[in-house]
Design a protein around this motif. Structure first.
Motif, PDB file in Angstrom:
ATOM      1  N   GLU A 129       0.832  -1.205   0.000  1.00 29.81           N
ATOM      2  CA  GLU A 129       0.000   0.000   0.000  1.00 29.81           C
ATOM      3  C   GLU A 129       0.871   1.263   0.000  1.00 29.81           C
ATOM      4  O   GLU A 129       0.593   2.220  -0.732  1.00 29.81           O
ATOM      5  CB  GLU A 129      -0.912  -0.012   1.228  1.00 29.81           C
ATOM      6  N   ARG A 130       1.936   1.274   0.782  1.00 31.55           N
ATOM      7  CA  ARG A 130       2.853   2.423   0.781  1.00 31.55           C
ATOM      8  C   ARG A 130       3.491   2.606  -0.593  1.00 31.55           C
ATOM      9  O   ARG A 130       3.613   3.730  -1.084  1.00 31.55           O
ATOM     10  CB  ARG A 130       3.946   2.233   1.838  1.00 31.55           C
ATOM     11  N   GLN A 131       3.914   1.489  -1.193  1.00 25.62           N
ATOM     12  CA  GLN A 131       4.525   1.582  -2.519  1.00 25.62           C
ATOM     13  C   GLN A 131       3.522   2.105  -3.544  1.00 25.62           C
ATOM     14  O   GLN A 131       3.878   2.927  -4.402  1.00 25.62           O
ATOM     15  CB  GLN A 131       5.050   0.211  -2.954  1.00 25.62           C
ATOM     16  N   THR A 132       2.273   1.668  -3.443  1.00 25.27           N
ATOM     17  CA  THR A 132       1.237   2.138  -4.375  1.00 25.27           C
ATOM     18  C   THR A 132       0.999   3.631  -4.195  1.00 25.27           C
ATOM     19  O   THR A 132       0.893   4.381  -5.190  1.00 25.27           O
ATOM     20  CB  THR A 132      -0.074   1.351  -4.145  1.00 25.27           C
ATOM     21  N   LYS A 136       1.656   6.500  -7.040  1.00 24.13           N
ATOM     22  CA  LYS A 136       0.614   7.428  -7.479  1.00 24.13           C
ATOM     23  C   LYS A 136       1.044   8.878  -7.294  1.00 24.13           C
ATOM     24  O   LYS A 136       0.769   9.728  -8.141  1.00 24.13           O
ATOM     25  CB  LYS A 136      -0.687   7.168  -6.713  1.00 24.13           C
ATOM     26  N   SER A 137       1.722   9.154  -6.177  1.00 25.52           N
ATOM     27  CA  SER A 137       2.172  10.535  -5.970  1.00 25.52           C
ATOM     28  C   SER A 137       3.230  10.914  -7.010  1.00 25.52           C
ATOM     29  O   SER A 137       3.223  12.048  -7.529  1.00 25.52           O
ATOM     30  CB  SER A 137       2.701  10.731  -4.553  1.00 25.52           C
ATOM     31  N   ARG A 138       4.133   9.979  -7.357  1.00 30.64           N
ATOM     32  CA  ARG A 138       5.119  10.262  -8.413  1.00 30.64           C
ATOM     33  C   ARG A 138       4.422  10.475  -9.758  1.00 30.64           C
ATOM     34  O   ARG A 138       4.807  11.355 -10.530  1.00 30.64           O
ATOM     35  CB  ARG A 138       6.135   9.125  -8.517  1.00 30.64           C
ATOM     36  N   ARG A 143       2.662  14.074 -13.996  1.00 30.80           N
ATOM     37  CA  ARG A 143       1.553  14.574 -14.794  1.00 30.80           C
ATOM     38  C   ARG A 143       1.479  16.104 -14.739  1.00 30.80           C
ATOM     39  O   ARG A 143       1.303  16.773 -15.764  1.00 30.80           O
ATOM     40  CB  ARG A 143       0.238  13.965 -14.301  1.00 30.80           C
ATOM     41  N   THR A 144       1.657  16.675 -13.544  1.00 27.46           N
ATOM     42  CA  THR A 144       1.610  18.143 -13.436  1.00 27.46           C
ATOM     43  C   THR A 144       2.808  18.780 -14.133  1.00 27.46           C
ATOM     44  O   THR A 144       2.672  19.830 -14.768  1.00 27.46           O
ATOM     45  CB  THR A 144       1.558  18.584 -11.964  1.00 27.46           C
ATOM     46  N   GLU A 145       3.995  18.158 -14.030  1.00 31.74           N
ATOM     47  CA  GLU A 145       5.166  18.681 -14.739  1.00 31.74           C
ATOM     48  C   GLU A 145       4.943  18.646 -16.247  1.00 31.74           C
ATOM     49  O   GLU A 145       5.269  19.605 -16.957  1.00 31.74           O
ATOM     50  CB  GLU A 145       6.419  17.863 -14.392  1.00 31.74           C
ATOM     51  N   MET A 146       4.378  17.542 -16.746  1.00 32.64           N
ATOM     52  CA  MET A 146       4.103  17.418 -18.172  1.00 32.64           C
ATOM     53  C   MET A 146       3.081  18.465 -18.614  1.00 32.64           C
ATOM     54  O   MET A 146       3.230  19.093 -19.674  1.00 32.64           O
ATOM     55  CB  MET A 146       3.564  16.006 -18.471  1.00 32.64           C
TER      56      MET A 146
END
Length: 171
Positions: A129-132, A136-138, A143-146
Motif C-alpha cells: 500500500e505504501r509503494q502504491t 501514485k504521488s510520483r 503529470r503536473t510537470e508534463m
C-alpha cells in the motif's frame, strides 16, 4: 484415547522387537516360553515373543492378536515384556503423556507459524500500500510537470487557450 495408547504401545513394541532382534543370542534356537516359567524375568524375556507375568512367575507367549495383553492373561501392572523393569501400565501412561506433549507442541508450532504468516502478510500489505501511494504521488507529480511543459510550449508558440473549453480558431 485407547487408540493412542495402542498405537504408541505398538510403536514401542516394534522398536523393542527390532532392537532385540538385532542383538545376537547365545542359543541358536529359542526355547518355548512355557518352558521358561518359574525361572526369572530376565531368563523369560531373552526371547522377544515371551511375556513375563510377575505374580504368577509365568512365562507365556505374547498374545500377538492384541496389542495389549488382556487382563485374563496377566494384569497390565504385572506384565513385563522387553525389559523386566517396564510394566505396561507405566508404559501406557508414559507414551500417552509423551504423545500428548508431542501433539500439543505440533499444534502450538502450527498456530505460531500461522500467526507469524498473518502478521507477515499484514506487513506485506502495508508495504504494498505504501509503494502504491508513492507510485501514485510520483505519477501525479510527473503529470503536473508534463502539463506545465505543454502549457509553456503552447504559450511559446502562441496557441495558449484562455478557456480550455473554447475551440481553437485557425488564424
Amino acid at each position: 484415547m485407547a487408540g493412542l495408547y495402542r498405537a504408541s504401545l505398538f510403536v514401542l513394541a516394534f522398536v523393542l522387537t527390532t532392537t532385540k532382534a538385532q542383538t545376537p543370542t547365545s542359543s541358536p534356537a529359542p526355547t518355548p516360553c512355557a518352558l521358561r516359567s518359574n525361572t526369572s524375568c530376565a531368563e523369560c524375556l531373552r526371547n522377544v515373543t515371551c511375556l513375563w507375568c510377575a505374580p504368577s512367575k509365568q512365562c507365556i507367549d505374547y498374545p500377538v492378536r492384541n496389542i495389549l495383553p488382556p487382563s485374563s492373561v496377566c494384569p497390565l501392572n504385572d506384565a513385563r515384556w522387553g525389559l523386566c523393569w517396564v510394566n505396561f501400565q507405566i508404559l501406557i501412561i508414559t507414551m500417552s503423556v509423551l504423545g500428548g506433549v508431542f501433539v500439543i507442541a505440533i499444534l502450538v508450532c502450527c498456530c505460531c507459524c500461522c500467526k507469524c504468516e498473518r502478521i507477515g502478510s499484514k506487513r506485506e500489505d502495508a508495504k504494498v500500500e505504501r509503494q502504491t501511494r508513492a507510485r501514485k504521488s510520483r505519477q501525479n507529480v510527473k503529470r503536473t510537470e508534463m502539463q506545465l511543459r505543454h502549457d509553456e510550449i503552447r504559450q511559446k508558440y502562441g496557441i495558449a487557450k484562455d478557456n480550455p473549453y473554447a475551440r481553437m480558431n485557425n488564424p
